[in-house]
Design a protein around this motif. Structure first.
Motif, PDB file in Angstrom:
ATOM      1  N   GLN A   1      -7.321   1.549  -0.599  1.00 46.49           N
ATOM      2  CA  GLN A   1      -7.436   2.991  -0.792  1.00 46.49           C
ATOM      3  C   GLN A   1      -8.737   3.525  -0.225  1.00 46.49           C
ATOM      4  O   GLN A   1      -8.840   4.717   0.117  1.00 46.49           O
ATOM      5  N   LEU A   2      -9.747   2.655  -0.111  1.00 52.33           N
ATOM      6  CA  LEU A   2     -11.029   3.085   0.456  1.00 52.33           C
ATOM      7  C   LEU A   2     -10.881   3.451   1.929  1.00 52.33           C
ATOM      8  O   LEU A   2     -11.555   4.360   2.426  1.00 52.33           O
ATOM      9  N   PHE A   3     -10.003   2.739   2.635  1.00 53.03           N
ATOM     10  CA  PHE A   3      -9.760   3.048   4.045  1.00 53.03           C
ATOM     11  C   PHE A   3      -9.167   4.444   4.190  1.00 53.03           C
ATOM     12  O   PHE A   3      -9.594   5.227   5.049  1.00 53.03           O
ATOM     13  N   THR A   4      -8.207   4.781   3.340  1.00 52.29           N
ATOM     14  CA  THR A   4      -7.599   6.118   3.374  1.00 52.29           C
ATOM     15  C   THR A   4      -8.621   7.193   3.048  1.00 52.29           C
ATOM     16  O   THR A   4      -8.665   8.253   3.691  1.00 52.29           O
TER      17      THR A   4
ATOM     18  N   ALA B   1     -11.929  -4.900   6.643  1.00 50.01           N
ATOM     19  CA  ALA B   1     -12.780  -5.248   5.500  1.00 50.01           C
ATOM     20  C   ALA B   1     -12.098  -4.958   4.169  1.00 50.01           C
ATOM     21  O   ALA B   1     -12.411  -5.596   3.157  1.00 50.01           O
ATOM     22  N   THR B   2     -11.171  -4.000   4.139  1.00 51.20           N
ATOM     23  CA  THR B   2     -10.497  -3.623   2.890  1.00 51.20           C
ATOM     24  C   THR B   2      -9.063  -4.133   2.823  1.00 51.20           C
ATOM     25  O   THR B   2      -8.340  -3.802   1.872  1.00 51.20           O
ATOM     26  N   TYR B   3      -8.660  -4.940   3.785  1.00 56.54           N
ATOM     27  CA  TYR B   3      -7.268  -5.391   3.837  1.00 56.54           C
ATOM     28  C   TYR B   3      -6.947  -6.281   2.629  1.00 56.54           C
ATOM     29  O   TYR B   3      -7.671  -7.222   2.317  1.00 56.54           O
TER      30      TYR B   3
ATOM     31  N   TRP C   1     -13.011  11.433   4.697  1.00 60.00           N
ATOM     32  CA  TRP C   1     -14.446  11.693   4.841  1.00 60.00           C
ATOM     33  C   TRP C   1     -14.823  11.884   6.309  1.00 60.00           C
ATOM     34  O   TRP C   1     -15.652  12.756   6.634  1.00 60.00           O
ATOM     35  N   ASP C   2     -14.267  11.075   7.187  1.00 53.74           N
ATOM     36  CA  ASP C   2     -14.596  11.179   8.614  1.00 53.74           C
ATOM     37  C   ASP C   2     -14.113  12.500   9.201  1.00 53.74           C
ATOM     38  O   ASP C   2     -14.809  13.128  10.005  1.00 53.74           O
TER      39      ASP C   2
END
Length: 336
Positions: A18-21, A11-13, A26-27
């Motif tokens: 940076q949201l994926f990182t 979805a962020t590709y 967070w996880d």
């Protein structure tokens, strides 16, 4: 979480990578908190529930004055480049406080303690979270042994009050979202645009999907904010009907296991807590998937452990930790 990270990567590709990182961080933090909760004493959780509640209400009040406006709403604090949403903390504090009040048969006190954060959240404005706060209270009351007659009266009053709230209590864009749900074609270029694009993306996925990171609607950005509210559209387009069923099966397994152990909990506090925590997760899943399919109005409710979000991930992780603690106590009670 792993399924959510895989989906978020797609979805962020190309944009917002940076949201994926950040979500990985967070996880990890959420997964750690999930197990940390198990080491907190039962008495400590009960005794500090009111302190957590007061702190969350203060944060909500300060937010209305000092919060960072985003999209016309004050829902977040910006701290060192990260966004913090106090309403998630408020939901968590209610879930640990309401069982304490209801096991003492304090129905009206539980109602008052719920109304205060609900009103503050409504003023942000955030209709979806306000609704979830009300449902936390409803699940808690239904799971308790208090007299249910006042609840029936309140529900009847709420139904009568709904038209007044619709015409005089909601913002114009909130009313438009509800009207666009009833007539999506009329608002196809505005309020229904996201939903219609989500439905088209899910439909394009068919039974087995276009393949991981091969969804055209996702990669070309046809579905706005696909990494948060409309993450299901990415799953439907790339993994198809089978992917959505697999995701719902994971949540279904969680709900089944929790409901099985709730029947063995003898402590009313933990029974109420587990029901309201599981009920909140269920509501988020039901609402998010339904709004992606155009079956319910868009309310901005994220999908637990799948949508991008920091405070929501921490909140849901702590909730699962509390549920696991309740199950551990039920195991001990069953053993003896």
């Amino acid at each position: 979480m792993l399924f959510g990270l895989a989906t978020l990567r797609s979805a962020t590709y190309g944009e917002n990578e940076q949201l994926f990182t950040r979500q990985i961080v967070w996880d990890i933090a959420g997964f750690s908190l999930m197990f940390l909760v198990l080491f907190i004493k039962d008495r400590t959780i009960r005794n500090f529930s009111i302190i957590l509640y007061v702190f969350s209400v203060v944060l909500l009040a300060v937010l209305l004055v000092k919060g960072t406006p985003i999209g016309g709403s004050k829902r977040w604090f910006r701290v060192m480049g990260f966004s913090f949403q106090p309403s998630d903390f408020a939901k968590l504090s209610l879930i640990v406080l309401l069982p304490y009040l209801l096991e003492k048969k304090w129905f009206w006190r539980s109602f008052f303690f719920t109304v205060v954060p609900a009103v503050l959240i409504f003023l942000e404005p955030d209709l979806g979270t306000t609704l979830s706060v009300g449902l936390i209270w409803l699940f808690a009351v239904l799971a308790s042994n208090v007299n249910k007659k006042p609840l029936v009266i309140l529900l009847i009053f709420a139904l009568v009050f709904l038209p007044v709230l619709f015409f005089f209590g909601l913002k114009d864009y909130q009313r438009a979202r509800i009207l666009s749900f009833l007539n999506p074609e009329k608002y196809g270029e505005s309020y229904s645009y996201n939903v219609l694009q989500s439905i088209h993306a899910i439909g394009a996925g068919g039974l087995f999907g276009a393949g991981y990171m091969k969804g055209k609607a996702n990669l070309m950005g046809y579905v706005p904010v696909s990494y948060t509210d409309f993450i299901v559209s990415v799953i439907g387009e790339e993994f198809g009907f089978i992917g959505i069923v697999f995701l719902l099966s994971l949540f279904g397994l969680l709900f089944f296991e929790v409901s099985r152990w709730i029947l063995n909990v003898k402590d009313e506090y933990w029974e109420i807590l587990m029901v309201s925590a599981c009920g909140l997760i269920w509501f988020h899943v039901f609402e998010n998937v339904s709004m992606n399919l155009g079956l319910l109005p868009v309310t901005g409710v994220p999908l637990p452990f799948i949508s991008y979000g920091g405070t929501s991930t921490l909140m849901f992780s702590i909730l699962v930790g509390l549920i696991l603690k309740g199950i551990a106590l039920a195991r001990v009670e069953k053993k003896f």
